[in-house]
Design a protein around this motif. Structure first.
Motif, PDB file in Angstrom:
ATOM      1  N   SER A 198     -15.152  40.916 -13.223  1.00 13.88           N
ATOM      2  CA  SER A 198     -14.599  41.952 -14.111  1.00 13.88           C
ATOM      3  C   SER A 198     -13.169  41.631 -14.528  1.00 13.88           C
ATOM      4  O   SER A 198     -12.657  42.186 -15.501  1.00 13.88           O
ATOM      5  N   ARG A 199     -12.523  40.726 -13.807  1.00 18.27           N
ATOM      6  CA  ARG A 199     -11.166  40.288 -14.150  1.00 18.27           C
ATOM      7  C   ARG A 199     -11.161  38.955 -14.895  1.00 18.27           C
ATOM      8  O   ARG A 199     -10.112  38.358 -15.096  1.00 18.27           O
ATOM      9  N   GLY A 200     -12.321  38.479 -15.275  1.00 20.52           N
ATOM     10  CA  GLY A 200     -12.412  37.216 -15.997  1.00 20.52           C
ATOM     11  C   GLY A 200     -12.233  36.007 -15.117  1.00 20.52           C
ATOM     12  O   GLY A 200     -11.946  34.907 -15.607  1.00 20.52           O
ATOM     13  N   LEU A 201     -12.424  36.177 -13.802  1.00 17.34           N
ATOM     14  CA  LEU A 201     -12.289  35.081 -12.853  1.00 17.34           C
ATOM     15  C   LEU A 201     -13.668  34.533 -12.508  1.00 17.34           C
ATOM     16  O   LEU A 201     -14.668  35.252 -12.541  1.00 17.34           O
ATOM     17  N   GLU A 202     -13.723  33.263 -12.160  1.00 20.90           N
ATOM     18  CA  GLU A 202     -14.989  32.571 -11.970  1.00 20.90           C
ATOM     19  C   GLU A 202     -15.459  32.712 -10.520  1.00 20.90           C
ATOM     20  O   GLU A 202     -14.784  32.253  -9.592  1.00 20.90           O
ATOM     21  N   GLN A 238      -6.829  34.758  -8.343  1.00 20.32           N
ATOM     22  CA  GLN A 238      -5.863  35.091  -9.383  1.00 20.32           C
ATOM     23  C   GLN A 238      -4.730  34.066  -9.438  1.00 20.32           C
ATOM     24  O   GLN A 238      -4.252  33.713 -10.508  1.00 20.32           O
ATOM     25  N   ARG A 239      -4.312  33.585  -8.282  1.00 21.37           N
ATOM     26  CA  ARG A 239      -3.220  32.614  -8.242  1.00 21.37           C
ATOM     27  C   ARG A 239      -3.656  31.245  -8.769  1.00 21.37           C
ATOM     28  O   ARG A 239      -2.917  30.580  -9.487  1.00 21.37           O
ATOM     29  N   THR A 240      -4.815  30.811  -8.383  1.00 17.58           N
ATOM     30  CA  THR A 240      -5.228  29.433  -8.676  1.00 17.58           C
ATOM     31  C   THR A 240      -6.055  29.299  -9.944  1.00 17.58           C
ATOM     32  O   THR A 240      -6.125  28.215 -10.525  1.00 17.58           O
ATOM     33  N   ALA A 300     -19.561  42.532  -3.618  1.00 14.87           N
ATOM     34  CA  ALA A 300     -18.298  43.215  -3.876  1.00 14.87           C
ATOM     35  C   ALA A 300     -17.319  42.292  -4.597  1.00 14.87           C
ATOM     36  O   ALA A 300     -16.687  42.669  -5.597  1.00 14.87           O
ATOM     37  N   LEU A 301     -17.206  41.067  -4.093  1.00 11.98           N
ATOM     38  CA  LEU A 301     -16.274  40.126  -4.706  1.00 11.98           C
ATOM     39  C   LEU A 301     -16.763  39.639  -6.059  1.00 11.98           C
ATOM     40  O   LEU A 301     -15.958  39.360  -6.956  1.00 11.98           O
ATOM     41  N   SER A 302     -18.068  39.528  -6.231  1.00 12.05           N
ATOM     42  CA  SER A 302     -18.604  39.125  -7.528  1.00 12.05           C
ATOM     43  C   SER A 302     -18.172  40.110  -8.609  1.00 12.05           C
ATOM     44  O   SER A 302     -17.706  39.711  -9.681  1.00 12.05           O
ATOM     45  N   ALA A 303     -18.308  41.395  -8.326  1.00 16.71           N
ATOM     46  CA  ALA A 303     -17.901  42.408  -9.302  1.00 16.71           C
ATOM     47  C   ALA A 303     -16.389  42.397  -9.499  1.00 16.71           C
ATOM     48  O   ALA A 303     -15.889  42.488 -10.631  1.00 16.71           O
ATOM     49  N   ALA A 304     -15.660  42.292  -8.396  1.00 16.75           N
ATOM     50  CA  ALA A 304     -14.200  42.341  -8.483  1.00 16.75           C
ATOM     51  C   ALA A 304     -13.635  41.186  -9.300  1.00 16.75           C
ATOM     52  O   ALA A 304     -12.759  41.378 -10.161  1.00 16.75           O
ATOM     53  N   ASN A 338     -11.059  40.952   1.797  1.00 18.50           N
ATOM     54  CA  ASN A 338     -11.513  40.519   0.475  1.00 18.50           C
ATOM     55  C   ASN A 338     -10.402  40.446  -0.569  1.00 18.50           C
ATOM     56  O   ASN A 338     -10.489  39.681  -1.529  1.00 18.50           O
ATOM     57  N   GLU A 339      -9.355  41.252  -0.398  1.00 19.46           N
ATOM     58  CA  GLU A 339      -8.285  41.190  -1.407  1.00 19.46           C
ATOM     59  C   GLU A 339      -7.536  39.862  -1.337  1.00 19.46           C
ATOM     60  O   GLU A 339      -6.899  39.445  -2.309  1.00 19.46           O
TER      61      GLU A 339
END
Length: 516
Positions: free
Chosen positions: A141-145, A116-118, A134-138, A108-109
């Motif tokens: 929470s970082r402002g990623l869509e 984060q890159r794109t 898990a990925l939805s929260a991750a 998942n990372e």
């Protein structure tokens, strides 16, 4: 070039991330027994699962999606993350609108880093167990869509809504104004700030002075047009007039009735050909013009046309075109065209309220676009309660589908006395019981109205001027009215129920969705 809403696709990049163990062992990162624990087994099984992933993507993606070449990558139990793997995943990044991952524990990372890159939207197939949450929260929470769907149909709705956002981002509006670049004297309920619209919806605006546009509807004269002397301008050409005459021949041949002189039909078609030429030159795919503001110049009377036919013909080609410089209605029409692949209709949208259990017919009759015979027919079909009407003179022949059969139509005229201004007529009585979806933004671009109703009748087919009416019933007239108060008068509509996709778009755009 005119880029139509119905041609826009959402580019989805499917990515399968495999986990391959190099050694024989079992524990928290590896389950199984026998051959399943042997080196090499993972690579075989992951390839089989990749085939199923590709098949699922092919079967479950909606027609709005363009599936880019799927990519298969392997990560190993030494947990190294080589740039080569990321570069392989991102080979189509410039074309990718959304990354769709098939991932599982221990991978998942990689999804997180790609996001984060794109900075591109991401989703995980709904069958990927707990990884979706898990990925939805991750990511969020970082402002990623990220789009966390429980099922394939829910994911399809998300993708349709994201495509609508792309439709808006691909919208270039040609505005032909006279006094004010934001609103006309008859559409005070349009957007307050076009900068806000661009910031929120991604729509761009291009401008054409109305006098320049009107000058272009005549053959070029020596010395240039009065508004732009000495400049070369795209004035009416012999080729343009040949197209006008071809269209006039075609329309008079196909129409069930024609109640306008050929001369006046051609003059309105000249306006259409001129506008479409300007759309193409400016790379625009939507148009509006301020009817009353232009009317008061007296040039419409002098040139003996109206823009009604322009709006009708553009709309039925998937190019939204709205009356009265109502940019709000125009962009709502773009949404409805994009979601439905059908041509929209727009007009004044008002309730016909009951008083003491009866419709006040005297009050209704004072409105020139509501006629007694329409109400009689509707009353016989099921009553006048919860009645609403949408009225303007811009129906079209492709409301049942842009690629469908051309509907029956008539041609009448707008100007009562002089007979100019060719307009289309459509009999909405043929579509009784048809479900319709309506949408409109609030002027501050903070709310999105999404409504649904059922057609119960039509009117104005045999009348001239701005007289084509569709009567419909929402679920509750008062609820509809209370919601409409926040968005305004002109209400675009399309045939069919697209409320779920529109509501999801509103959520994605961060708008308050008002449903009725």
């Amino acid at each position: 070039m005119i880029k139509k809403a119905n041609t826009v696709k959402l580019n989805v990049k499917p990515v399968f991330i495999a986990l391959v163990h190099k050694y024989f062992y079992e524990g928290p990162c590896r389950f199984g027994k026998g051959d399943a624990l042997q080196p090499g087994y993972d690579a075989i099984m992951e390839r089989e699962m990749y085939k199923q992933f590709c098949e699922d993507v092919k079967n479950y993606m909606p027609q709005e999606v363009n599936i880019l070449e799927p990519v298969y990558v392997e990560r190993y139990d030494d947990w190294n993350q080589e740039d080569e793997m990321y570069e392989k995943i991102m080979e189509d990044n410039d074309r990718t609108d959304l990354y769709l991952f098939r991932t599982y524990i221990g991978r998942n990372e990689i999804v997180l880093e790609i996001a984060q890159r794109t900075k591109k939207p991401a989703a995980v197939v709904p069958t990927a167990c707990c990884e979706v949450l898990a990925l939805s929260a991750a990511l969020s929470s970082r402002g990623l869509e990220f789009y966390a769907a429980r099922t394939w149909p829910e994911l399809a709705t998300d993708l349709k809504a994201l495509r609508l956002r792309k439709v808006l981002h691909n919208t270039n509006v040609l505005l032909s104004s006279r006094f004010n670049s934001t609103m006309s004297f008859s559409s005070v309920d349009t957007f307050r700030s076009l900068d806000d619209v661009t910031a929120k919806l991604g729509v761009k605006f291009r401008y054409k002075n109305i006098h320049e546009l009107l000058d272009q509807m005549s053959p070029a004269v020596e010395g240039g047009n009065p508004t732009t002397p000495g400049r070369e301008t795209p004035d009416l050409t012999e080729e343009d007039m040949a197209e006008v005459k071809r269209l006039a021949d075609e329309m008079t041949r196909d129409a069930k009735e024609v109640h306008v002189d050929r001369e006046f039909l051609e003059k309105s078609l000249i306006a259409y050909v001129t506008v479409k030429k300007n759309l193409d030159m400016a790379d625009c795919n939507a148009f509006t013009v301020p009817c009353p503001d232009v009317c008061s110049t007296r040039r419409i009377n002098e040139q003996q046309f109206t823009f009604c036919m322009t709006h009708s013909l553009l709309n039925e080609q998937g190019i939204p075109s709205a009356c009265e410089y109502d940019i709000n209605a125009l962009l709502s029409m773009m949404l409805l065209t994009g979601v439905s692949y059908k041509a929209p209709y727009m007009g004044n949208c008002v309730p016909l309220p009951m008083e003491n259990g009866k419709l006040n017919r005297d009050a209704v009759e004072s409105s020139f676009f509501v006629h007694e015979e329409d109400l009689d027919a509707i009353e016989k079909r099921g009553g006048l309660n919860d009645l609403y009407v949408v009225e303007h003179s811009v129906p079209n022949r492709k409301m049942h589908g842009l690629d469908g059969e051309q509907a029956d139509f008539a041609i009448r005229h707008f100007a009562y006395e002089q007979g100019f201004g060719a307009v289309l007529r459509y009999d909405f009585n043929k579509d009784v019981d048809q479900v319709i979806t309506m949408a409109r933004f609030s002027p501050d671009v903070k709310k999105l109205f999404v409504g649904k109703g059922t057609i119960v009748g039509g009117g104005g087919y045999d009348y001239d001027n701005c007289n084509t009416a569709v009567y419909f019933k929402p679920q509750d007239q008062k609820t509809f009215y209370d919601a409409q108060k926040y968005v305004g008068n002109h209400m675009p509509l399309v045939y069919g129920d697209y409320t779920q996709e529109l509501k999801r778009l509103g959520e994605i755009l961060g708008l308050e969705v008002i449903e009725a």
